[in-house]
Motif scaffolding. Structure first.
Motif, PDB file in Angstrom:
ATOM      1  N   THR A  78       0.811  -1.216  -0.084  1.00 43.83           N
ATOM      2  CA  THR A  78       0.022   0.055  -0.072  1.00 43.83           C
ATOM      3  C   THR A  78       0.910   1.291  -0.105  1.00 43.83           C
ATOM      4  OG1 THR A  78      -1.710   1.182   1.310  1.00 43.83           O
ATOM      5  CG2 THR A  78      -0.165  -0.076   2.492  1.00 43.83           C
ATOM      6  N   ARG A  79       0.508   2.405  -0.668  1.00 49.29           N
ATOM      7  CA  ARG A  79       1.066   3.540  -0.754  1.00 49.29           C
ATOM      8  C   ARG A  79       0.164   4.642   0.138  1.00 49.29           C
ATOM      9  NH1 ARG A  79       5.377   4.034  -3.717  1.00 49.29           N
ATOM     10  NH2 ARG A  79       5.552   2.409  -5.341  1.00 49.29           N
ATOM     11  N   THR A  80      -0.654   4.188   0.833  1.00 49.44           N
ATOM     12  CA  THR A  80      -1.747   5.048   1.526  1.00 49.44           C
ATOM     13  C   THR A  80      -1.878   4.614   2.904  1.00 49.44           C
ATOM     14  OG1 THR A  80      -3.733   4.004   0.785  1.00 49.44           O
ATOM     15  CG2 THR A  80      -2.995   5.647  -0.496  1.00 49.44           C
ATOM     16  N   GLY A  81      -1.596   3.212   3.112  1.00 49.28           N
ATOM     17  CA  GLY A  81      -2.082   2.769   4.373  1.00 49.28           C
ATOM     18  C   GLY A  81      -3.462   1.908   4.535  1.00 49.28           C
ATOM     19  N   ARG A  82      -4.089   2.016   3.285  1.00 48.85           N
ATOM     20  CA  ARG A  82      -5.173   1.417   3.333  1.00 48.85           C
ATOM     21  C   ARG A  82      -5.201   0.266   2.727  1.00 48.85           C
ATOM     22  NH1 ARG A  82      -8.838   4.475   5.615  1.00 48.85           N
ATOM     23  NH2 ARG A  82      -8.685   6.595   5.698  1.00 48.85           N
ATOM     24  N   VAL A  83      -6.226  -0.698   2.569  1.00 47.33           N
ATOM     25  CA  VAL A  83      -5.829  -2.056   2.063  1.00 47.33           C
ATOM     26  C   VAL A  83      -6.513  -1.857   0.474  1.00 47.33           C
ATOM     27  CG1 VAL A  83      -6.908  -4.371   2.061  1.00 47.33           C
ATOM     28  CG2 VAL A  83      -6.173  -3.094   4.164  1.00 47.33           C
ATOM     29  N   GLY A  84      -5.770  -2.424  -0.395  1.00 49.13           N
ATOM     30  CA  GLY A  84      -6.156  -2.178  -1.575  1.00 49.13           C
ATOM     31  C   GLY A  84      -7.183  -3.343  -2.065  1.00 49.13           C
ATOM     32  N   PRO A  85      -7.474  -3.073  -3.443  1.00 51.01           N
ATOM     33  CA  PRO A  85      -8.208  -4.151  -4.151  1.00 51.01           C
ATOM     34  C   PRO A  85      -7.454  -5.645  -3.896  1.00 51.01           C
ATOM     35  CG  PRO A  85      -7.460  -2.892  -5.866  1.00 51.01           C
ATOM     36  CD  PRO A  85      -6.969  -2.044  -4.537  1.00 51.01           C
ATOM     37  N   PHE A  86      -8.195  -6.667  -3.862  1.00 54.08           N
ATOM     38  CA  PHE A  86      -7.711  -7.808  -3.865  1.00 54.08           C
ATOM     39  C   PHE A  86      -7.705  -8.490  -5.262  1.00 54.08           C
ATOM     40  CE2 PHE A  86      -8.052  -9.593   0.579  1.00 54.08           C
ATOM     41  CZ  PHE A  86      -7.424  -8.500   1.200  1.00 54.08           C
ATOM     42  N   ALA A 143     -11.066  -3.949   7.668  1.00 52.80           N
ATOM     43  CA  ALA A 143     -11.851  -3.263   8.860  1.00 52.80           C
ATOM     44  C   ALA A 143     -10.985  -3.174   9.890  1.00 52.80           C
ATOM     45  CB  ALA A 143     -13.167  -4.235   9.368  1.00 52.80           C
ATOM     46  N   PRO A 144     -10.099  -3.942  10.739  1.00 50.97           N
ATOM     47  CA  PRO A 144      -9.293  -3.387  11.565  1.00 50.97           C
ATOM     48  C   PRO A 144      -8.122  -2.666  11.144  1.00 50.97           C
ATOM     49  CG  PRO A 144      -8.921  -5.823  11.048  1.00 50.97           C
ATOM     50  CD  PRO A 144     -10.139  -5.228  10.265  1.00 50.97           C
ATOM     51  N   VAL A 145      -7.412  -2.817   9.890  1.00 53.27           N
ATOM     52  CA  VAL A 145      -6.535  -2.117   9.319  1.00 53.27           C
ATOM     53  C   VAL A 145      -6.883  -0.436   9.280  1.00 53.27           C
ATOM     54  CG1 VAL A 145      -4.942  -1.401   7.424  1.00 53.27           C
ATOM     55  CG2 VAL A 145      -5.518  -3.765   8.165  1.00 53.27           C
ATOM     56  N   GLU A 146      -8.049  -0.291   8.575  1.00 54.61           N
ATOM     57  CA  GLU A 146      -8.752   1.094   8.368  1.00 54.61           C
ATOM     58  C   GLU A 146      -9.345   1.751   9.769  1.00 54.61           C
ATOM     59  OE1 GLU A 146     -10.358   1.852   4.537  1.00 54.61           O
ATOM     60  OE2 GLU A 146      -8.845   0.570   3.687  1.00 54.61           O
ATOM     61  N   ALA A 147      -9.790   0.727  10.512  1.00 53.61           N
ATOM     62  CA  ALA A 147     -10.296   1.482  11.939  1.00 53.61           C
ATOM     63  C   ALA A 147      -9.124   2.050  12.642  1.00 53.61           C
ATOM     64  CB  ALA A 147     -11.019   0.459  12.715  1.00 53.61           C
ATOM     65  N   ALA A 148      -8.012   1.559  12.470  1.00 53.38           N
ATOM     66  CA  ALA A 148      -6.748   2.001  13.376  1.00 53.38           C
ATOM     67  C   ALA A 148      -6.353   3.476  12.519  1.00 53.38           C
ATOM     68  CB  ALA A 148      -5.551   0.807  13.200  1.00 53.38           C
ATOM     69  N   LEU A 149      -6.421   3.415  11.359  1.00 55.17           N
ATOM     70  CA  LEU A 149      -5.972   4.722  10.704  1.00 55.17           C
ATOM     71  C   LEU A 149      -6.884   5.861  11.258  1.00 55.17           C
ATOM     72  CD1 LEU A 149      -5.389   3.360   7.111  1.00 55.17           C
ATOM     73  CD2 LEU A 149      -3.522   3.877   8.902  1.00 55.17           C
ATOM     74  N   GLU A 150      -8.077   5.752  11.269  1.00 58.15           N
ATOM     75  CA  GLU A 150      -9.227   6.843  11.356  1.00 58.15           C
ATOM     76  C   GLU A 150      -8.909   7.560  12.703  1.00 58.15           C
ATOM     77  OE1 GLU A 150     -13.039   4.908  11.370  1.00 58.15           O
ATOM     78  OE2 GLU A 150     -12.762   4.375   9.350  1.00 58.15           O
TER      79      GLU A 150
END
Length: 159
Positions: free
Chosen positions: A57-65, A136-143
């Motif tokens: 990832t270049r943004t920290g978010r999970v990309g498309p699988f 879900a947990p990856v992006e919840a930690a970014l918020e």
């Protein structure tokens, strides 16, 4: 990818630890070889770890699988165990060789998802289900970081 195995030292380490090279082309013979290696690895009782984004990832978010790992799991009849790695982006960003001080890195191992009985047509739905579980947990930690950063910026402008 197969090309990583040609990188000095790194490629040797990958081979030594039993990594399976995946062809970057769609040539049937090369894909068949990778599938057979995975089948043999699983038959020996070893796990196969796949990163279905196919890139970092270049943004920290999970990309498309991508579909390949899900088609393979259905074909071989093995369950998928989704894993979320939370906090690693803050430590080491894509394209940067430096490590940054960060909070803890948490590895969440989710419940297995059975693939026996699924058809190839269901690979997309399986992919989407697994992505949501991982995301879900990856992006919840970014918020919370985004909210803290936004409020700190507002305070700096107000002061």
């Amino acid at each position: 990818l197969e090309s990583h195995f040609r990188i000095p030292v790194y490629g040797w380490v990958m081979k030594r630890f039993g990594n399976i090279p995946v062809a970057s082309t769609r040539r049937p013979r090369r894909l068949k070889t990778a599938v057979e290696r995975m089948r043999a690895t699983l038959a020996r009782g070893h796990s196969v770890v796949v990163f279905p984004e196919g890139t970092r990832t270049r943004t920290g978010r999970v990309g498309p699988f991508r579909d390949g790992a899900f088609r393979l799991a259905i074909l071989l009849g093995y369950p998928i165990v989704p894993v979320s790695i939370v906090g690693s982006y803050a430590l080491h960003r894509t394209g940067d060789w430096r490590l940054y001080p960060a909070g803890p890195i948490v590895v969440r191992i989710h419940e297995p998802i059975e693939t026996r009985g699924l058809t190839r047509r269901e690979a997309g739905a399986l992919r989407d289900r697994v992505r949501e579980i991982v995301r879900a947990p990856v992006e919840a930690a970014l918020e919370p970081r985004a909210r803290v950063g936004a409020s700190a910026g507002a305070e700096a402008r107000a002061g």
